[in-house]
Design a protein around this motif. Structure first.
Motif, PDB file in Angstrom:
ATOM      1  N   LEU A 294      11.324 -16.577  -8.392  1.00 32.89           N
ATOM      2  CA  LEU A 294      12.357 -17.537  -8.022  1.00 32.89           C
ATOM      3  C   LEU A 294      11.978 -18.210  -6.705  1.00 32.89           C
ATOM      4  N   SER A 297      17.162 -22.072  -5.408  1.00 33.33           N
ATOM      5  CA  SER A 297      18.398 -22.121  -6.185  1.00 33.33           C
ATOM      6  C   SER A 297      19.320 -23.144  -5.540  1.00 33.33           C
ATOM      7  N   TYR A 299      23.223 -24.971  -5.885  1.00 30.82           N
ATOM      8  CA  TYR A 299      24.567 -24.875  -6.460  1.00 30.82           C
ATOM      9  C   TYR A 299      25.379 -26.090  -6.054  1.00 30.82           C
ATOM     10  N   GLU A 308      17.983 -23.337 -10.921  1.00 31.34           N
ATOM     11  CA  GLU A 308      17.000 -22.417 -10.356  1.00 31.34           C
ATOM     12  C   GLU A 308      15.604 -22.939 -10.673  1.00 31.34           C
ATOM     13  N   TRP A 310      11.824 -21.598 -10.914  1.00 28.21           N
ATOM     14  CA  TRP A 310      10.926 -20.452 -10.998  1.00 28.21           C
ATOM     15  C   TRP A 310       9.502 -20.981 -11.135  1.00 28.21           C
TER      16      TRP A 310
END
Length: 380
Positions: A294, A297, A299, A308, A310
């Motif tokens: 990860l 992230s 939001y 997210e 990765w």
């Protein structure tokens, strides 16, 4: 009760076929004509699985639409872009594009390899000092790729292939490239990159999607809350080329090791923010072992959408849409204003061919360039 072997084989085959059918029923692939570029047919491919629908064109490998639900189940497009291929040709800040041969900047439009200096286009001019950006005048974002669609375990995939010939945009070697976009069972867009060459050459492939988790054309991204899993970044000069240093983010506006709103510190007085007009920098990810991990992230509180990133790459370029200025009108008919979209580009570091202390981006004959990145969507 005994069952004849032939009957058993038929039953097994029927069960396998039923399973495959059940898996493929969850996903779909379709395509439609999208125009012509350089005399070649261009299509728009639609991949769907569950609540995720993605449109991709084989012109530039561009992701033109990402349709995902908010926390209430309302679907929304979270990718900035256009409605036609001709708009992408006319003017685009790399909306959704597949980037290569070299993502990001190369100082002074040149590098030295095996004793020879290779000169590239200076197609970017930050700080009045020319550099090569995203592969040059006609990078991978501006070519027509060969396309193949298929299902893998019931999941839809689009494989794009391109041969970048020796000397194209100044780069050495015939580079055979494959990029596969696949949807995952957990609402992800997986991008698998692969390349081989017959001469040593720099390679740094990425995707340049612009996101707004409120929805395309919905306004500023400054309220998005972001976390980047990186303790360090690579500072730049006025030309936005890394100085070669790797600096700690601690105590700076570049510290996203804990969640913080993108706009909270973007106007702080800081030399690096002044150089970039905001955030346009490479973060040195804490995971440096090449495993999928990860990286970031994001939001968005009003919609509940979460993105997210990765990746197996060592770096991540966070660009906050600093150069959007209202002159571009997107799919919804709304102008894209300052900081109406953000990019998170997985990568090796900018200008690595000229920076000996950065991880190497040189691909040699007999080697295979392989890396993967996933954009994964959630709600909360």
């Amino acid at each position: 009760m005994k069952i004849a072997k032939s009957v058993l084989l038929v039953l097994v085959a029927t069960c396998i076929a039923a399973l495959t059918k059940a898996e493929t029923e969850k996903g779909s692939i379709s395509f439609a004509p999208y125009g012509k570029v350089d005399g070649k047919d261009v299509n728009l491919y639609t991949l769907s699985y569950g609540d995720l629908t993605v449109d991709i064109t084989n012109y530039g490998g561009i992701i033109t639409r990402i349709l995902v639900p908010d926390r209430n189940g309302a679907m929304g497009d979270v990718a900035l872009g256009y409605n036609s291929v001709y708009e992408y040709i006319e003017e685009t800040p790399y909306f959704g594009a597949l980037i290569g041969r070299y993502g990001n900047r190369i100082a002074n439009g040149q590098f030295k390899l095996n004793g020879k200096t290779y000169k590239l286009a200076k197609n970017n001019n930050p700080g009045g000092i020319g550099c090569n950006l995203h592969g040059g005048d006609k990078g991978f974002d501006k070519v027509v790729w060969e396309a193949e669609t298929y299902f893998e375990g019931g999941l839809p995939s689009l494989k794009l292939s391109y041969l970048s010939v020796d000397g194209e945009e100044g780069f050495p070697g015939n580079l055979k490239v494959e990029v596969t976009y696949s949807l995952t069972k957990d609402a992800g867009i997986q991008m698998d990159y692969s390349a081989t060459t017959d001469k040593a050459t720099p390679v740094n492939l990425t995707n340049h999607n612009y996101f707004n988790l409120r929805g395309e054309g919905a306004g500023s991204i400054n309220g998005h809350v972001m976390q980047i899993y990186a303790s360090n970044y690579t500072p730049v000069g006025a030309d936005l080329i890394p100085t070669g240093d790797i600096a700690s983010v601690a105590g700076t506006p570049f510290d996203f090791t804990s969640p913080v709103a993108i706009g909270e510190r973007v106007e702080d007085e800081h030399e690096q923010l002044a150089f970039g007009g905001g955030y346009d920098h490479n973060w040195v990810l804490d995971n440096q072992d090449g495993d999928m991990a990860l990286a970031a992230s994001v939001y968005e509180p009003s919609s509940g959408r979460v993105l997210e990133v990765w990746t197996e790459e060592p770096g991540l370029q966070f660009y906050g849409g600093n150069f959007l200025d209202g002159s571009i009108v997107g799919k919804s008919g709304r102008a894209y204003e300052h900081r109406d979209g953000f990019c998170l580009e997985s990568q090796h570091y900018p200008d690595s061919p000229n920076q000996k202390n950065f991880p190497s981006t040189i691909l040699k004959p007999g080697e295979v360039y392989e890396t993967s990145t996933v954009y994964k969507f959630k709600t909360r």
